[in-house]
Design a protein around this motif. Sequence first.
Motif, PDB file in Angstrom:
ATOM      1  N   LYS A 107      39.166  29.718  40.668  1.00  0.00           N
ATOM      2  CA  LYS A 107      40.003  28.518  40.583  1.00  0.00           C
ATOM      3  C   LYS A 107      40.945  28.586  39.382  1.00  0.00           C
ATOM      4  CE  LYS A 107      36.722  25.672  37.918  1.00  0.00           C
ATOM      5  NZ  LYS A 107      35.952  24.418  37.925  1.00  0.00           N
ATOM      6  N   PHE A 108      40.651  29.510  38.434  1.00  0.00           N
ATOM      7  CA  PHE A 108      41.524  29.641  37.268  1.00  0.00           C
ATOM      8  C   PHE A 108      42.584  30.723  37.459  1.00  0.00           C
ATOM      9  CE2 PHE A 108      37.471  28.063  35.442  1.00  0.00           C
ATOM     10  CZ  PHE A 108      37.941  26.862  34.950  1.00  0.00           C
ATOM     11  N   TRP A 127      31.655  36.394  41.180  1.00  0.00           N
ATOM     12  CA  TRP A 127      32.989  36.856  41.533  1.00  0.00           C
ATOM     13  C   TRP A 127      33.695  35.895  42.484  1.00  0.00           C
ATOM     14  CZ3 TRP A 127      28.850  40.400  41.760  1.00  0.00           C
ATOM     15  CH2 TRP A 127      28.791  41.273  40.656  1.00  0.00           C
ATOM     16  N   GLY A 128      33.402  34.607  42.317  1.00  0.00           N
ATOM     17  CA  GLY A 128      34.018  33.623  43.195  1.00  0.00           C
ATOM     18  C   GLY A 128      34.326  32.311  42.511  1.00  0.00           C
ATOM     19  N   SER A 129      33.357  31.813  41.726  1.00  0.00           N
ATOM     20  CA  SER A 129      33.519  30.490  41.118  1.00  0.00           C
ATOM     21  C   SER A 129      34.701  30.441  40.158  1.00  0.00           C
ATOM     22  CB  SER A 129      32.237  30.085  40.394  1.00  0.00           C
ATOM     23  OG  SER A 129      31.166  29.930  41.304  1.00  0.00           O
ATOM     24  N   GLY A 130      34.999  31.555  39.503  1.00  0.00           N
ATOM     25  CA  GLY A 130      36.080  31.561  38.516  1.00  0.00           C
ATOM     26  C   GLY A 130      37.458  31.697  39.115  1.00  0.00           C
TER      27      GLY A 130
END
Length: 226
Positions: free
Chosen positions: A224-225, A219-222
Amino acid sequence: MKQVILSFALLLTLASCTGGKSNQSNENVNMNTTEEKAKEVAGRKNFGADHALVTTPQPCVMIATWDKDHNPDVMMAAWAGQLDYKQIVISLARHKTTENLEQTGAFTVSFADERTVAESDYFGLVSGNKVSDKVARVRFTVTPSPNVDAPIINEYPLTLECRVVSFEDGMLIGEVVNQSADESILTDGKVDLAKLKPIVFDAAGMCYRAVGDSVGQAWGSGKKFQ
């Protein structure tokens, strides 16, 4: 290895008994499927439906129960997963374990790790119907669960204590009533998979593999999109 999310530790991923350890028969597994041959996907190696790669990697889940003489029994399984917030599901054929479950209505689930590869594999190789002292043979020890009628295997540092909700058509559903972890695998009070070092079954290579490094934030890496 870095810490990875606890959800993997709670039941890693859905999978089957390791190697030659049986789960449901092919007849049961395929009862709702068709025999129609799959069409090949262009540009890829196609294996069809009946291939070991279907759900690889697979968890090495250790199910512990008491038998009718109150001897501890452990088997390795892997078609197991988290069904709901407090429920797990495991696909099992007839085993000593299923006989025990029908008597006690309870079981514990632990996770094989790098330190217990040989012992855990042995629990999957040997049936409790033929070897009644499997746990003692590998010099493991047990503590009776204070919450359910099942043994806790002391050498596995993470354990889920479960009540049987149902066992129908080879599908075991259990309610998790407690999770306990040894202090040795905790970081800041949370289970740290880098310390637990659980293993998974690689169906393609017919081997066990260690859980690797953390490669992103849940619930963090994505974000950026966004």
